[in-house]
Design a protein around this motif. Structure first.
Motif, PDB file in Angstrom:
ATOM      1  N   GLY A   1       0.831  -1.193   0.000  1.00  0.00           N
ATOM      2  CA  GLY A   1       0.000   0.000   0.000  1.00  0.00           C
ATOM      3  C   GLY A   1       0.872   1.252   0.000  1.00  0.00           C
ATOM      4  O   GLY A   1       2.108   1.181  -0.036  1.00  0.00           O
ATOM      5  N   MET A   2       0.216   2.402   0.070  1.00  0.00           N
ATOM      6  CA  MET A   2       0.924   3.682  -0.032  1.00  0.00           C
ATOM      7  C   MET A   2       0.659   4.510   1.233  1.00  0.00           C
ATOM      8  O   MET A   2      -0.484   4.743   1.613  1.00  0.00           O
ATOM      9  N   ILE A   3       1.745   4.930   1.891  1.00  0.00           N
ATOM     10  CA  ILE A   3       1.671   5.778   3.075  1.00  0.00           C
ATOM     11  C   ILE A   3       2.301   7.116   2.723  1.00  0.00           C
ATOM     12  O   ILE A   3       3.476   7.177   2.331  1.00  0.00           O
ATOM     13  N   LEU A   4       1.522   8.174   2.843  1.00  0.00           N
ATOM     14  CA  LEU A   4       1.968   9.489   2.396  1.00  0.00           C
ATOM     15  C   LEU A   4       2.045  10.463   3.562  1.00  0.00           C
ATOM     16  O   LEU A   4       1.192  10.457   4.459  1.00  0.00           O
ATOM     17  N   HIS A   5       3.085  11.297   3.523  1.00  0.00           N
ATOM     18  CA  HIS A   5       3.223  12.390   4.496  1.00  0.00           C
ATOM     19  C   HIS A   5       3.161  13.704   3.729  1.00  0.00           C
ATOM     20  O   HIS A   5       3.850  13.869   2.722  1.00  0.00           O
ATOM     21  N   VAL A   6       2.337  14.613   4.216  1.00  0.00           N
ATOM     22  CA  VAL A   6       2.127  15.863   3.502  1.00  0.00           C
ATOM     23  C   VAL A   6       2.317  17.043   4.440  1.00  0.00           C
ATOM     24  O   VAL A   6       2.152  16.931   5.657  1.00  0.00           O
ATOM     25  N   GLY A   7       2.662  18.158   3.853  1.00  0.00           N
ATOM     26  CA  GLY A   7       2.890  19.382   4.618  1.00  0.00           C
ATOM     27  C   GLY A   7       3.887  20.248   3.882  1.00  0.00           C
ATOM     28  O   GLY A   7       4.536  19.805   2.926  1.00  0.00           O
ATOM     29  N   PRO A   8       4.052  21.479   4.313  1.00  0.00           N
ATOM     30  CA  PRO A   8       5.000  22.376   3.645  1.00  0.00           C
ATOM     31  C   PRO A   8       6.443  21.975   3.905  1.00  0.00           C
ATOM     32  O   PRO A   8       6.728  21.098   4.729  1.00  0.00           O
ATOM     33  N   THR A   9       7.366  22.618   3.210  1.00  0.00           N
ATOM     34  CA  THR A   9       8.789  22.379   3.440  1.00  0.00           C
ATOM     35  C   THR A   9       9.141  22.690   4.891  1.00  0.00           C
ATOM     36  O   THR A   9       8.712  23.703   5.446  1.00  0.00           O
ATOM     37  N   GLY A  10       9.908  21.811   5.498  1.00  0.00           N
ATOM     38  CA  GLY A  10      10.334  22.036   6.876  1.00  0.00           C
ATOM     39  C   GLY A  10       9.312  21.638   7.911  1.00  0.00           C
ATOM     40  O   GLY A  10       9.380  22.085   9.065  1.00  0.00           O
ATOM     41  N   SER A  11       8.374  20.769   7.554  1.00  0.00           N
ATOM     42  CA  SER A  11       7.353  20.350   8.521  1.00  0.00           C
ATOM     43  C   SER A  11       7.681  19.016   9.180  1.00  0.00           C
ATOM     44  O   SER A  11       6.861  18.473   9.920  1.00  0.00           O
ATOM     45  N   GLY A  12       8.856  18.462   8.921  1.00  0.00           N
ATOM     46  CA  GLY A  12       9.283  17.240   9.596  1.00  0.00           C
ATOM     47  C   GLY A  12       8.900  15.957   8.889  1.00  0.00           C
ATOM     48  O   GLY A  12       8.978  14.878   9.477  1.00  0.00           O
ATOM     49  N   LYS A  13       8.517  16.039   7.617  1.00  0.00           N
ATOM     50  CA  LYS A  13       8.073  14.839   6.897  1.00  0.00           C
ATOM     51  C   LYS A  13       9.195  13.810   6.775  1.00  0.00           C
ATOM     52  O   LYS A  13       8.990  12.619   7.026  1.00  0.00           O
ATOM     53  N   SER A  14      10.378  14.279   6.398  1.00  0.00           N
ATOM     54  CA  SER A  14      11.493  13.346   6.180  1.00  0.00           C
ATOM     55  C   SER A  14      11.870  12.622   7.465  1.00  0.00           C
ATOM     56  O   SER A  14      12.106  11.407   7.464  1.00  0.00           O
ATOM     57  N   MET A  15      11.923  13.357   8.578  1.00  0.00           N
ATOM     58  CA  MET A  15      12.274  12.733   9.849  1.00  0.00           C
ATOM     59  C   MET A  15      11.269  11.642  10.214  1.00  0.00           C
ATOM     60  O   MET A  15      11.643  10.549  10.672  1.00  0.00           O
ATOM     61  N   THR A  16       9.967  11.913   9.996  1.00  0.00           N
ATOM     62  CA  THR A  16       8.960  10.914  10.323  1.00  0.00           C
ATOM     63  C   THR A  16       9.110   9.679   9.443  1.00  0.00           C
ATOM     64  O   THR A  16       9.003   8.539   9.923  1.00  0.00           O
TER      65      THR A  16
END
Length: 753
Positions: free
Chosen positions: A504-519
């Motif tokens: 399946g597909m798990i997506l993280h969304v938000g503006p730049t610098g919102s911590g998506k990569s760390m999560t």
């Protein structure tokens, strides 16, 4: 002593005591005098001990005796030593200046009595001092004249009337026990009151840290190590000793990397820890060398906070061990200053100046300045560096904890060579100034420090010249576990269940610098096991993960997210991470991967979870493909956390209570940032950041709504009603109620639903 001389002395004593007590009201003057006197004695002593590595008899004893009198407020103090002849000798006598305040005649008389006492000795075991030296135990005489152990002969010889006294043994630990070689004795509490248990404790403390130093003075064969000397200086100046040889000792590597070895070696300072954004704790040999501390602060733009004391030679050895000979690079302050000298101007002015037209990106000041800007930003914990040209100056700002902070204003005419230098570091075209360029700086190629970071650099033409923005990518930085990212308990449980699905597909969304990569990295870290084959396609690789196959995107070479995904699907993957879904091609391949037995993680730039579905449909992906492939969408932001040391509790206003959904108005307290801040948060009021999340887990009701091409508002409504989704706004309000952040910060990051 003749009786008439005694009477004159006693009369003089009585008159001066009355004058001294009157002067006690002038407390401010007394404090100033005490500081001046203390500095006069302490400074020479510590300079001597630090530079000569030997004990100066007069300085050590004077300072020790004076510190006791100040702490206990005694009228007199004596140092007694048991010598080889078997007798106890007065080695030092000090009378409080309050006894002769305002009277030079009485001062001279007391100094004469002190000299007379030094000629007096008495047999071992005689009087209270003899008893203490024999037993090694403290003795307190509240009424000395009626104490059976009191030896009145000294009073008879001097005319000084002893009313009460504390006597503490001077002893040092030997292999077979303690060697008691003398005693410290204080007489008469100022103001006529009795000595207290606190006074006894103070005297015992002074004796404990001074005994070895005093013994070394009178018995030169006494072994006295560098650490013992440092401990003495630490206790004398009311600082803490630090053992650099201990296995538990740690130094601040980042600070060592920021400030050049030459600076640390020049001042013989060792950084222990960062206490604030611009405050550091250091180890040094002489904590009262304020001139050296001030010079260091000017050179580095850091304030010296807590001072630990260590032997100078051990600090030097530790620095040599770390740097292996050191470096001659200069710090950011010197780099900025040298830019001003190169261009014939002070760097503090923002006016246009005449410059040396021959200076360029290869000139030494520009090279030093560019390096120091990066190093300084790294050590201050910045995520981004902005170098921005304006009409009359160049502004350097760092983004720290999500907020931009002004750092430097530089002369306007350095913008071209400075930006060109950053372009060279990022392997960009320095001749091209009309279009945006992207690159990557591998910083270890350009610095002699141990800072191992890369920077993603973007250069673009602006109204007054090119601007450079650099994102700091710390390759040595470790990821955080999921529970540390700010997930609420319910969201954390749902998210952990979601990332355990086989495909399946798990997506993280938000503006730049919102911590998506760390999560995402934290999720991969939780899922990783040797049985799984994990591939990532990233631009850039922000964290290096052990056991995971990571690919850096290189669009110029044809390595894009879409091409990487195609390659991964032929490499037997279990889990795939795609840094970002930007276009139709990448979206189609990602959905295909999720539908064909792979678990795919990725990110998009949308404002909320429901808007992600709409974004996919706008890219041309069919709704039934979206509903069939999507497992969950996590929208997130980063908020600044309140400093736990200085946050302020208060009663919420009616509007705040409404936003927070408090059941009873003005009965619950919430917290807000202290506008003045404290040392821990560098006077900002906030320290660190925490994530806030909106987790939309796909269920049957949502699949039906997606297939029906529902709007984002309708999808959000279904997610809340049917799936129990907590909106971003409600999650931020919960963190306000918990005291993690304040309502002002929460509303800055997320607007009400």
């Amino acid at each position: 002593m003749p009786s008439d001389e005694k009477e004159d002395f006693n009369s003089l004593f009585d008159d001066s005591l009355e004058g001294a007590l009157n002067e006690l009201g002038a407390s401010v003057i007394g404090e100033v005098e005490q500081f001046v006197d203390d500095k006069k004695l302490l400074d020479p002593l510590l300079r001597s001990l630090t530079s000569k590595k030997e004990l100066d008899r007069k300085e050590v004893i004077d300072m020790t005796m004076k510190r006791v009198v100040e702490s206990i407020q005694a009228q007199a103090i004596s140092l007694l030593v048991l010598e080889n002849d078997g007798n106890i000798h007065f080695k030092h006598v000090y009378y409080s200046k309050l006894l002769y305040a305002g009277s030079d005649q009485l001062k001279s008389a007391y100094e004469g009595k002190a000299e007379e006492l030094k000629s007096i000795s008495f047999p071992k075991g005689t009087g209270i001092a003899g008893k203490v030296i024999e037993s090694g135990e403290t003795y307190v005489a509240f009424d000395a004249q009626n104490d059976p152990n009191f030896y009145a002969g000294v009073d008879n010889d001097t005319g000084f009337v002893t009313k009460s006294m504390i006597t503490v043994a001077l002893k040092v630990r030997e292999k077979d026990g303690y060697d008691v070689f003398g005693a410290i004795q204080v007489l008469n509490k100022e103001g006529g009151s009795e000595f207290s248990n606190i006074d006894v404790g103070m005297l015992e403390e002074v004796a404990s840290y001074s005994s070895k130093a005093i013994k070394k003075i009178f018995f030169p064969d006494t072994e006295f190590t560098a650490n013992e000397l440092a401990k003495y200086k630490a206790r004398l100046t009311r600082n803490e000793f630090i053992d650099l040889d201990s296995d538990d000792f740690e130094h601040d590597t980042k600070l060592l990397e920021l400030i050049e070895p030459e600076i640390w070696n020049r001042y013989v300072f060792l950084p222990i820890e960062k206490e604030g954004q611009s405050i550091i704790a250091v180890a040094m040999a002489n904590p009262l060398d304020f001139q050296k501390r001030q010079d260091f602060e000017i050179k580095t733009d850091y304030k010296v906070g807590t001072v630990y004391v260590a032997p100078e030679e051990k600090i030097q050895a530790k620095l040599k061990e770390i740097f292996g000979g050191g470096s001659t690079d200069i710090d950011i302050g010197e780099a900025v200053e040298s830019v001003g000298q190169e261009y014939g101007t002070s760097t503090e002015t923002v006016e246009k100046v005449d410059v040396d037209r021959n200076a360029n990106e290869d000139s030494a000041p520009i090279i030093k300045l560019s390096n120091r800007i990066i190093e300084d930003a790294y050590v201050k914990g910045a995520s981004d560096i902005h170098v921005e040209p304006f009409e009359k100056y160049v502004l350097v700002r760092y983004r720290i904890d999500g907020m931009c902070k002004k750092i430097l204003e530089l002369p306007r005419d350095i913008v071209k060579p400075l930006i060109s230098r950053f372009k060279i570091m990022g392997e960009l075209d320095i001749a091209e100034r009309r279009r945006p360029q992207s690159g990557r700086i591998v910083f270890k190629k350009f610095t002699s420090t141990n800072i191992n970071i890369d920077l993603r650099i973007e250069v673009a033409p602006m109204n007054h010249g090119e601007k450079a923005c650099m994102r700091i990518l710390d390759k040595t930085k470790s990821t955080l576990p999921l529970p540390k990212l700010g997930f609420s308990e319910s969201n954390l449980t749902k998210y952990r269940e979601a990332i355990k699905v086989p495909f399946g597909m798990i997506l993280h969304v938000g503006p730049t610098g919102s911590g998506k990569s760390m999560t995402l990295y934290s999720a991969l870290g939780e899922r990783y096991s040797p049985e799984l084959n994990i591939h990532t396609a990233e631009d850039p690789i922000e964290y290096t993960l052990e056991g995971i196959n990571q690919m850096q995107m290189r669009p110029k070479a044809g390595v894009t997210f879409a091409s990487a995904l195609r390659s991964f699907l032929r490499m037997d993957p279990d889990i795939i991470l795609v840094g970002e879904i930007r276009d139709r091609e990448t979206a189609d391949i990602a959905v295909e991967a999720a539908l064909t037995g792979h678990l795919l993680f990725s990110t998009l730039h949308t404002n909320d979870a429901a808007g992600t579905v709409v974004r996919f449909t706008e890219m041309g992906v069919e709704p039934f493909m979206i509903s069939g492939s999507m497992v969950c969408v996590c929208a997130q932001r980063l908020m600044r956390k309140l400093c736990t040391e200085c946050r302020q509790a208060y009663e919420p206003t009616e509007r705040e209570a409404e936003l927070l959904e408090l059941d009873t108005y003005k009965t619950d307290t919430i917290f807000k940032a202290n506008p003045k801040g404290c040392d821990k948060c560098s006077n900002i009021g906030y320290k660190g950041r925490v994530g806030t999340h909106e987790l939309m887990v796909i269920n049957d009701a949502l699949r039906d709504a997606i297939n029906a091409d529902a709007t984002s508002d309708r999808l959000k409504e279904v997610a809340i009603q049917e799936g129990g989704m907590i909106s971003l706004h409600k999650d931020t309000m919960e963190k306000v109620r918990q005291g993690i952040t304040d309502i002002e910060e929460a509303l800055r990051v997320v607007q009400p639903d």
